[in-house]
Design a protein around this motif. Structure first.
Motif, PDB file in Angstrom:
ATOM      1  N   LEU A 185       0.801  -1.226   0.000  1.00 10.50           N
ATOM      2  CA  LEU A 185       0.000   0.000   0.000  1.00 10.50           C
ATOM      3  C   LEU A 185       0.834   1.277   0.000  1.00 10.50           C
ATOM      4  O   LEU A 185       0.498   2.221  -0.710  1.00 10.50           O
ATOM      5  CB  LEU A 185      -0.957  -0.010   1.180  1.00 10.50           C
ATOM      6  CG  LEU A 185      -2.012  -1.121   1.152  1.00 10.50           C
ATOM      7  CD1 LEU A 185      -2.872  -1.066   2.399  1.00 10.50           C
ATOM      8  CD2 LEU A 185      -2.869  -1.027  -0.096  1.00 10.50           C
ATOM      9  N   PRO A 186       1.937   1.371   0.759  1.00 10.35           N
ATOM     10  CA  PRO A 186       2.729   2.608   0.694  1.00 10.35           C
ATOM     11  C   PRO A 186       3.292   2.872  -0.698  1.00 10.35           C
ATOM     12  O   PRO A 186       3.409   4.027  -1.110  1.00 10.35           O
ATOM     13  CB  PRO A 186       3.845   2.356   1.717  1.00 10.35           C
ATOM     14  CG  PRO A 186       3.275   1.371   2.671  1.00 10.35           C
ATOM     15  CD  PRO A 186       2.415   0.470   1.832  1.00 10.35           C
ATOM     16  N   LEU A 187       3.643   1.821  -1.442  1.00 10.70           N
ATOM     17  CA  LEU A 187       4.151   2.013  -2.802  1.00 10.70           C
ATOM     18  C   LEU A 187       3.044   2.500  -3.730  1.00 10.70           C
ATOM     19  O   LEU A 187       3.283   3.341  -4.605  1.00 10.70           O
ATOM     20  CB  LEU A 187       4.747   0.707  -3.332  1.00 10.70           C
ATOM     21  CG  LEU A 187       5.945   0.143  -2.570  1.00 10.70           C
ATOM     22  CD1 LEU A 187       6.464  -1.126  -3.257  1.00 10.70           C
ATOM     23  CD2 LEU A 187       7.050   1.176  -2.462  1.00 10.70           C
ATOM     24  N   ILE A 188       1.844   1.977  -3.550  1.00 12.10           N
ATOM     25  CA  ILE A 188       0.718   2.449  -4.360  1.00 12.10           C
ATOM     26  C   ILE A 188       0.430   3.911  -4.034  1.00 12.10           C
ATOM     27  O   ILE A 188       0.164   4.725  -4.927  1.00 12.10           O
ATOM     28  CB  ILE A 188      -0.523   1.579  -4.095  1.00 12.10           C
ATOM     29  CG1 ILE A 188      -0.275   0.143  -4.580  1.00 12.10           C
ATOM     30  CG2 ILE A 188      -1.750   2.165  -4.786  1.00 12.10           C
ATOM     31  CD1 ILE A 188      -1.403  -0.823  -4.272  1.00 12.10           C
ATOM     32  N   ASP A 189       0.519   4.256  -2.765  1.00 13.61           N
ATOM     33  CA  ASP A 189       0.235   5.626  -2.332  1.00 13.61           C
ATOM     34  C   ASP A 189       1.211   6.621  -2.946  1.00 13.61           C
ATOM     35  O   ASP A 189       0.856   7.764  -3.239  1.00 13.61           O
ATOM     36  CB  ASP A 189       0.288   5.696  -0.813  1.00 13.61           C
ATOM     37  CG  ASP A 189      -0.233   7.016  -0.280  1.00 13.61           C
ATOM     38  OD1 ASP A 189      -1.414   7.318  -0.517  1.00 13.61           O
ATOM     39  OD2 ASP A 189       0.538   7.738   0.356  1.00 13.61           O
ATOM     40  N   LYS A 190       2.459   6.188  -3.172  1.00 14.42           N
ATOM     41  CA  LYS A 190       3.488   7.071  -3.729  1.00 14.42           C
ATOM     42  C   LYS A 190       3.520   7.058  -5.252  1.00 14.42           C
ATOM     43  O   LYS A 190       4.193   7.889  -5.859  1.00 14.42           O
ATOM     44  CB  LYS A 190       4.864   6.651  -3.198  1.00 14.42           C
ATOM     45  CG  LYS A 190       5.049   6.836  -1.704  1.00 14.42           C
ATOM     46  CD  LYS A 190       6.404   6.297  -1.260  1.00 14.42           C
ATOM     47  CE  LYS A 190       6.581   6.415   0.248  1.00 14.42           C
ATOM     48  NZ  LYS A 190       7.877   5.818   0.697  1.00 14.42           N
ATOM     49  N   ALA A 191       2.828   6.123  -5.871  1.00 18.62           N
ATOM     50  CA  ALA A 191       2.903   5.966  -7.321  1.00 18.62           C
ATOM     51  C   ALA A 191       2.216   7.128  -8.038  1.00 18.62           C
ATOM     52  O   ALA A 191       1.300   7.762  -7.510  1.00 18.62           O
ATOM     53  CB  ALA A 191       2.260   4.649  -7.737  1.00 18.62           C
ATOM     54  N   SER A 192       2.658   7.377  -9.263  1.00 19.52           N
ATOM     55  CA  SER A 192       2.095   8.458 -10.063  1.00 19.52           C
ATOM     56  C   SER A 192       0.839   7.971 -10.763  1.00 19.52           C
ATOM     57  O   SER A 192       0.784   7.823 -11.991  1.00 19.52           O
ATOM     58  CB  SER A 192       3.125   8.946 -11.092  1.00 19.52           C
ATOM     59  OG  SER A 192       2.622  10.046 -11.810  1.00 19.52           O
ATOM     60  N   LEU A 193      -0.176   7.702  -9.976  1.00 17.89           N
ATOM     61  CA  LEU A 193      -1.463   7.254 -10.493  1.00 17.89           C
ATOM     62  C   LEU A 193      -2.551   7.623  -9.503  1.00 17.89           C
ATOM     63  O   LEU A 193      -2.281   8.018  -8.370  1.00 17.89           O
ATOM     64  CB  LEU A 193      -1.448   5.744 -10.777  1.00 17.89           C
ATOM     65  CG  LEU A 193      -1.029   4.781  -9.651  1.00 17.89           C
ATOM     66  CD1 LEU A 193      -2.145   4.523  -8.647  1.00 17.89           C
ATOM     67  CD2 LEU A 193      -0.569   3.463 -10.240  1.00 17.89           C
ATOM     68  N   ARG A 194      -3.791   7.478  -9.949  1.00 19.42           N
ATOM     69  CA  ARG A 194      -4.948   7.726  -9.090  1.00 19.42           C
ATOM     70  C   ARG A 194      -5.516   6.372  -8.694  1.00 19.42           C
ATOM     71  O   ARG A 194      -6.126   5.678  -9.492  1.00 19.42           O
ATOM     72  CB  ARG A 194      -5.977   8.545  -9.854  1.00 19.42           C
ATOM     73  CG  ARG A 194      -7.296   8.754  -9.132  1.00 19.42           C
ATOM     74  CD  ARG A 194      -8.240   9.565 -10.015  1.00 19.42           C
ATOM     75  NE  ARG A 194      -9.602   9.472  -9.525  1.00 19.42           N
ATOM     76  CZ  ARG A 194     -10.639   9.097 -10.260  1.00 19.42           C
ATOM     77  NH1 ARG A 194     -10.470   8.764 -11.526  1.00 19.42           N
ATOM     78  NH2 ARG A 194     -11.845   9.050  -9.740  1.00 19.42           N
ATOM     79  N   ALA A 195      -5.267   5.951  -7.485  1.00 17.52           N
ATOM     80  CA  ALA A 195      -5.697   4.648  -6.997  1.00 17.52           C
ATOM     81  C   ALA A 195      -7.116   4.750  -6.448  1.00 17.52           C
ATOM     82  O   ALA A 195      -7.389   5.559  -5.561  1.00 17.52           O
ATOM     83  CB  ALA A 195      -4.748   4.154  -5.911  1.00 17.52           C
ATOM     84  N   VAL A 196      -8.023   3.925  -6.980  1.00 21.90           N
ATOM     85  CA  VAL A 196      -9.427   3.998  -6.572  1.00 21.90           C
ATOM     86  C   VAL A 196      -9.942   2.603  -6.242  1.00 21.90           C
ATOM     87  O   VAL A 196     -10.583   1.945  -7.065  1.00 21.90           O
ATOM     88  CB  VAL A 196     -10.302   4.650  -7.658  1.00 21.90           C
ATOM     89  CG1 VAL A 196     -11.704   4.902  -7.101  1.00 21.90           C
ATOM     90  CG2 VAL A 196      -9.703   5.946  -8.147  1.00 21.90           C
ATOM     91  N   PRO A 197      -9.671   2.111  -5.043  1.00 28.19           N
ATOM     92  CA  PRO A 197     -10.298   0.866  -4.580  1.00 28.19           C
ATOM     93  C   PRO A 197     -11.709   1.145  -4.088  1.00 28.19           C
ATOM     94  O   PRO A 197     -12.123   2.314  -3.999  1.00 28.19           O
ATOM     95  CB  PRO A 197      -9.371   0.448  -3.439  1.00 28.19           C
ATOM     96  CG  PRO A 197      -8.888   1.747  -2.878  1.00 28.19           C
ATOM     97  CD  PRO A 197      -8.760   2.678  -4.037  1.00 28.19           C
ATOM     98  N   PRO A 198     -12.480   0.127  -3.761  1.00 25.60           N
ATOM     99  CA  PRO A 198     -13.863   0.358  -3.301  1.00 25.60           C
ATOM    100  C   PRO A 198     -13.972   1.260  -2.086  1.00 25.60           C
ATOM    101  O   PRO A 198     -14.952   1.977  -1.940  1.00 25.60           O
ATOM    102  CB  PRO A 198     -14.358  -1.061  -2.994  1.00 25.60           C
ATOM    103  CG  PRO A 198     -13.556  -1.945  -3.876  1.00 25.60           C
ATOM    104  CD  PRO A 198     -12.196  -1.320  -3.920  1.00 25.60           C
ATOM    105  N   GLU A 199     -12.959   1.246  -1.220  1.00 28.72           N
ATOM    106  CA  GLU A 199     -13.027   2.064  -0.009  1.00 28.72           C
ATOM    107  C   GLU A 199     -13.078   3.549  -0.322  1.00 28.72           C
ATOM    108  O   GLU A 199     -13.523   4.351   0.499  1.00 28.72           O
ATOM    109  CB  GLU A 199     -11.823   1.764   0.896  1.00 28.72           C
ATOM    110  CG  GLU A 199     -11.914   0.444   1.621  1.00 28.72           C
ATOM    111  CD  GLU A 199     -11.579  -0.746   0.725  1.00 28.72           C
ATOM    112  OE1 GLU A 199     -11.260  -0.532  -0.461  1.00 28.72           O
ATOM    113  OE2 GLU A 199     -11.641  -1.893   1.212  1.00 28.72           O
ATOM    114  N   LEU A 200     -12.603   3.947  -1.509  1.00 29.90           N
ATOM    115  CA  LEU A 200     -12.589   5.363  -1.864  1.00 29.90           C
ATOM    116  C   LEU A 200     -13.696   5.740  -2.834  1.00 29.90           C
ATOM    117  O   LEU A 200     -13.902   6.928  -3.085  1.00 29.90           O
ATOM    118  CB  LEU A 200     -11.224   5.734  -2.477  1.00 29.90           C
ATOM    119  CG  LEU A 200     -10.020   5.524  -1.567  1.00 29.90           C
ATOM    120  CD1 LEU A 200      -8.757   6.038  -2.242  1.00 29.90           C
ATOM    121  CD2 LEU A 200     -10.217   6.226  -0.231  1.00 29.90           C
ATOM    122  N   ALA A 201     -14.365   4.764  -3.410  1.00 27.26           N
ATOM    123  CA  ALA A 201     -15.438   5.056  -4.359  1.00 27.26           C
ATOM    124  C   ALA A 201     -16.435   3.907  -4.331  1.00 27.26           C
ATOM    125  O   ALA A 201     -16.644   3.218  -5.333  1.00 27.26           O
ATOM    126  CB  ALA A 201     -14.884   5.270  -5.761  1.00 27.26           C
ATOM    127  N   GLY A 202     -17.051   3.701  -3.176  1.00 28.65           N
ATOM    128  CA  GLY A 202     -17.911   2.545  -2.986  1.00 28.65           C
ATOM    129  C   GLY A 202     -19.059   2.453  -3.965  1.00 28.65           C
ATOM    130  O   GLY A 202     -19.452   1.355  -4.374  1.00 28.65           O
TER     131      GLY A 202
END
Length: 337
Positions: free
Chosen positions: A149-166
């Motif tokens: 998860l920390p690597l995803i958080d730092k990546a140059s992308l917009r991460a949208v799992p269900p917890e952020l866009a249920g």
């Protein structure tokens, strides 16, 4: 190849994903899922048909829609997940080896969004390198191993799992969890960004000279296989996965115009699933050999991706760009000999 301006990185709140998936590895589940993978969390049930979803009412308020970037969706490829929804609408489909020698897909959408995509599954470390070729892409995934998860958080992308866009995700009927999580793409962005967002480095055009006639090609992973069979009537390659023809839920065949077998380095990563199986890391930056299938012929090719922010160039042995056929492209990452 076109260069594009980079936008500043913005940390996401992906750290909200704390739970890990506990399910059968034989079913293609590797312990990299978030809380959504167990059917709980912010998902809306009961579930609609996976082939249609429910009526779209616009992007999720929490999704901060972007219209200039591709949408990449991690898609389950376990037998229990088939038939998948929305594969036939993708511009590019990547296949990679995961734990236990199984396979998983990443579908990239730029020219059009289907009503639904899925089943959606978890992300891997290799995805972050692969997606750097795009300008701040949106990554839809069900979760990830907590150490990733920390690597995803730092990546140059917009991460949208269900917890952020249920409200962009739902549980489909007819399949058991975790093989029943689907995405409504227009809840993340109002429309597809268009072909200019596909900064893959691919060239499209007339078929190159030469090549070898080929009507079928099989690519094997330790516990998975893909077969592509040429259909002259359709002008496409019919996909079979683990011996079963790939079709949409309404029976339409999944049939790309071009198939690329890209030979890459596949090494051990620092991550494991809950059974202790190492997660393979598929290295997509570098150079190597490839086979390109189009128009019922196979072409030897070289590939080159010098930097992670670059697309991948495929060239003929004489160094000229090797054109792909217009239409969907499948890229299978195979371990270099």
């Amino acid at each position: 190849m076109r260069r594009r301006a980079r936008r500043p990185r913005a940390a996401t709140t992906v750290a909200l994903l704390a739970a890990t998936l506990t399910a059968s590895l034989a079913a293609g589940c590797t312990g990299h899922g978030g809380a959504s993978d167990d059917g709980r969390g912010q998902l809306r049930t009961p579930a609609p048909s996976p082939s249609t979803g429910t009526a779209d009412t616009g992007p999720s308020p929490s999704a901060s829609p972007r219209t200039g970037s591709v949408l990449a969706v991690k898609i389950d490829n376990a037998p229990d997940a088939r038939p998948q929804t929305g594969l036939d609408a993708a511009d590019v489909v990547y296949a990679e080896q995961v734990e236990g020698g199984l396979s998983r897909l990443m579908a990239v959408y730029a020219t059009r969004f289907p009503k639904a995509v899925g089943p959606v599954r978890s992300a891997r470390e290799s995805d972050l390198e692969l997606l750097r070729q795009f300008d701040r892409p949106t990554l839809a995934f069900s979760g990830a191993q907590h150490k990733l998860l920390p690597l995803i958080d730092k990546a140059s992308l917009r991460a949208v799992p269900p917890e952020l866009a249920g409200d962009a995700y739902y549980r489909g009927s007819g399949k058991a969890a975790p093989h029943n999580l689907y995405l409504r793409p227009t809840r993340l962005a109002p429309s597809a960004p268009g072909a200019d967002a596909l900064t893959t480095g691919f060239h499209y055009g007339a078929a190159p000279a030469g090549g070898t006639p080929q009507t079928s090609r099989t690519v094997r992973y330790p516990a998975a296989r893909f077969t592509f069979t040429w259909s002259g009537d359709r002008g496409r390659w019919q996909v079979s996965m683990d011996g079963t023809r790939a079709v949409s839920p309404d029976g339409r065949p999944v049939a790309p115009a071009t198939v690329v077998v890209q030979y890459v380095q596949v090494r051990r990563s620092a991550f494991h699933d809950f059974l202790g199986n190492n997660t393979p890391y598929t290295q997509t930056v570098g150079t190597g050999k490839a086979t390109v299938l189009r128009d019922g012929r196979a072409y030897d090719a070289d590939w080159s991706r010098r930097r992670a922010v670059d697309g991948t160039e495929f060239t003929a042995p004489d160094g000229t760009p090797l054109n792909f056929a217009p239409g969907q492209v499948w890229v299978l990452f195979a371990k270099a000999p």
